[in-house]
Design a protein around this motif. Structure first.
Motif, PDB file in Angstrom:
ATOM      1  N   SER A 194       0.822  -1.208   0.000  1.00  0.00           N
ATOM      2  CA  SER A 194       0.000   0.000   0.000  1.00  0.00           C
ATOM      3  C   SER A 194       0.854   1.255   0.000  1.00  0.00           C
ATOM      4  O   SER A 194       0.511   2.256  -0.641  1.00  0.00           O
ATOM      5  CB  SER A 194      -0.940   0.000   1.215  1.00  0.00           C
ATOM      6  OG  SER A 194      -0.211   0.122   2.427  1.00  0.00           O
ATOM      7  N   VAL A 195       1.989   1.218   0.698  1.00  0.00           N
ATOM      8  CA  VAL A 195       2.898   2.368   0.708  1.00  0.00           C
ATOM      9  C   VAL A 195       3.526   2.569  -0.667  1.00  0.00           C
ATOM     10  O   VAL A 195       3.651   3.701  -1.152  1.00  0.00           O
ATOM     11  CB  VAL A 195       3.985   2.191   1.786  1.00  0.00           C
ATOM     12  CG1 VAL A 195       5.076   3.262   1.646  1.00  0.00           C
ATOM     13  CG2 VAL A 195       3.370   2.259   3.172  1.00  0.00           C
ATOM     14  N   ALA A 196       3.912   1.474  -1.317  1.00  0.00           N
ATOM     15  CA  ALA A 196       4.496   1.585  -2.656  1.00  0.00           C
ATOM     16  C   ALA A 196       3.501   2.182  -3.643  1.00  0.00           C
ATOM     17  O   ALA A 196       3.850   3.061  -4.448  1.00  0.00           O
ATOM     18  CB  ALA A 196       4.958   0.203  -3.137  1.00  0.00           C
ATOM     19  N   ALA A 197       2.244   1.724  -3.595  1.00  0.00           N
ATOM     20  CA  ALA A 197       1.219   2.275  -4.480  1.00  0.00           C
ATOM     21  C   ALA A 197       0.945   3.738  -4.146  1.00  0.00           C
ATOM     22  O   ALA A 197       0.734   4.568  -5.045  1.00  0.00           O
ATOM     23  CB  ALA A 197      -0.067   1.454  -4.364  1.00  0.00           C
ATOM     24  N   PHE A 198       0.956   4.064  -2.872  1.00  0.00           N
ATOM     25  CA  PHE A 198       0.745   5.437  -2.419  1.00  0.00           C
ATOM     26  C   PHE A 198       1.832   6.360  -2.979  1.00  0.00           C
ATOM     27  O   PHE A 198       1.538   7.436  -3.515  1.00  0.00           O
ATOM     28  CB  PHE A 198       0.756   5.456  -0.887  1.00  0.00           C
ATOM     29  CG  PHE A 198       0.639   6.824  -0.278  1.00  0.00           C
ATOM     30  CD1 PHE A 198      -0.599   7.407  -0.077  1.00  0.00           C
ATOM     31  CD2 PHE A 198       1.772   7.512   0.124  1.00  0.00           C
ATOM     32  CE1 PHE A 198      -0.711   8.664   0.515  1.00  0.00           C
ATOM     33  CE2 PHE A 198       1.675   8.760   0.713  1.00  0.00           C
ATOM     34  CZ  PHE A 198       0.436   9.344   0.907  1.00  0.00           C
ATOM     35  N   LEU A 199       3.082   5.945  -2.871  1.00  0.00           N
ATOM     36  CA  LEU A 199       4.189   6.772  -3.359  1.00  0.00           C
ATOM     37  C   LEU A 199       4.155   6.898  -4.879  1.00  0.00           C
ATOM     38  O   LEU A 199       4.431   7.974  -5.428  1.00  0.00           O
ATOM     39  CB  LEU A 199       5.521   6.176  -2.908  1.00  0.00           C
ATOM     40  CG  LEU A 199       5.784   6.215  -1.401  1.00  0.00           C
ATOM     41  CD1 LEU A 199       7.093   5.484  -1.075  1.00  0.00           C
ATOM     42  CD2 LEU A 199       5.836   7.650  -0.898  1.00  0.00           C
ATOM     43  N   LEU A 200       3.806   5.818  -5.557  1.00  0.00           N
ATOM     44  CA  LEU A 200       3.693   5.879  -7.013  1.00  0.00           C
ATOM     45  C   LEU A 200       2.568   6.820  -7.425  1.00  0.00           C
ATOM     46  O   LEU A 200       2.726   7.642  -8.336  1.00  0.00           O
ATOM     47  CB  LEU A 200       3.445   4.487  -7.578  1.00  0.00           C
ATOM     48  CG  LEU A 200       3.335   4.400  -9.105  1.00  0.00           C
ATOM     49  CD1 LEU A 200       4.660   4.784  -9.761  1.00  0.00           C
ATOM     50  CD2 LEU A 200       2.926   2.991  -9.537  1.00  0.00           C
ATOM     51  N   GLY A 201       1.437   6.703  -6.750  1.00  0.00           N
ATOM     52  CA  GLY A 201       0.312   7.591  -7.051  1.00  0.00           C
ATOM     53  C   GLY A 201       0.642   9.040  -6.766  1.00  0.00           C
ATOM     54  O   GLY A 201       0.248   9.935  -7.517  1.00  0.00           O
ATOM     55  N   ARG A 202       1.373   9.277  -5.699  1.00  0.00           N
ATOM     56  CA  ARG A 202       1.752  10.647  -5.364  1.00  0.00           C
ATOM     57  C   ARG A 202       2.701  11.224  -6.411  1.00  0.00           C
ATOM     58  O   ARG A 202       2.671  12.420  -6.713  1.00  0.00           O
ATOM     59  CB  ARG A 202       2.405  10.673  -3.979  1.00  0.00           C
ATOM     60  CG  ARG A 202       2.847  12.038  -3.531  1.00  0.00           C
ATOM     61  CD  ARG A 202       2.813  12.167  -2.018  1.00  0.00           C
ATOM     62  NE  ARG A 202       1.451  12.232  -1.505  1.00  0.00           N
ATOM     63  CZ  ARG A 202       1.139  12.517  -0.237  1.00  0.00           C
ATOM     64  NH1 ARG A 202       2.093  12.743   0.645  1.00  0.00           N
ATOM     65  NH2 ARG A 202      -0.118  12.566   0.145  1.00  0.00           N
TER      66      ARG A 202
END
Length: 225
Positions: free
Chosen positions: A111-119
């Motif tokens: 979830s953190v990886a997807a969050f950073l990618l989305g950001r």
């Protein structure tokens, strides 16, 4: 935003041409990512691949199995591939305690990886398009005031599927620390439930069968993953 202080966004500044090119690159990468996900769902036997992956962990990885399982969540979550099979598999392979730790850490890392990618890819474009909408600003203000609580509640009772929620929160003004801790705590109940179900399975081949049964009868709950 009328009648109040306008929330500040770090969506970038500079010449319009630079912003335009930057947005175009980000949107292009996002479109490619979405296209890759759609193609994978329609062309690849995802369930079989994940089941074979669990078999490989069981037969070849040894004591590093929980670590490998946790790391596998990262690409699956980024690509919005349902990872609940891994949660069930973690319970079957490693038992309740180790399986829960591996799956809980893995789902949080994903979830953190997807969050950073989305950001990185999505946030500047979304902010530039929605920054003048009062409704959007209201959500921004709420998350600025109670970000941890809102993320925790969204994880416990999600209004959006797990993967979509990661990218939605990526455009919100919440710090990575608050997001990580709230997501980790909020995902614990469903992770524990799935791992426990995994411990009751008699054979690794039952993982995909059990996942299909659970996902078809308890979709609202299983949509975390």
């Amino acid at each position: 935003m009328r009648g109040g202080v306008r929330p500040k966004w770090s969506s970038g500044s500079g010449g319009s041409m630079a912003v335009s090119w930057s947005s175009a690159i980000r949107i292009s990468l996002l479109v490619l990512l979405v296209a890759a996900v759609v193609a994978a769902f329609f062309t690849l036997p995802v369930e079989k691949i994940l089941n074979d992956f669990l078999v490989w962990i069981k037969q070849n990885v040894g004591p590093w199995g929980p670590v490998v399982l946790a790391v596998a969540y990262i690409p699956l979550t980024i690509l919005a591939v349902p990872a609940s099979i891994l949660s069930l598999g973690g319970g079957y392979l490693f038992g309740l305690l180790i399986g829960f730790l591996a799956d809980s850490i893995g789902s949080t890392l994903g979830s953190v990886a997807a969050f950073l990618l989305g950001r990185t890819l999505v946030r500047p474009y979304v902010v530039s398009k929605l920054n003048d909408y009062p409704e959007f600003q209201a959500v921004v203000v709420a998350i600025q005031r109670s970000g941890f609580k809102i993320v925790l509640l969204l994880r416990l009772a999600p209004l959006l599927p797990f993967s979509m929620l990661n990218y939605f929160l990526a455009v919100m003004p919440i710090g990575i620390g608050e997001y990580t801790m709230a997501s980790w705590l909020g995902m614990m109940p469903i992770t524990l439930a799935l791992v426990y179900v995994g411990t009751t399975l008699k054979d690794l081949a039952d993982v995909t069968h059990r996942w299909n049964e659970v996902s078809s009868t308890h979709w609202v709950t299983i949509r975390y993953f």
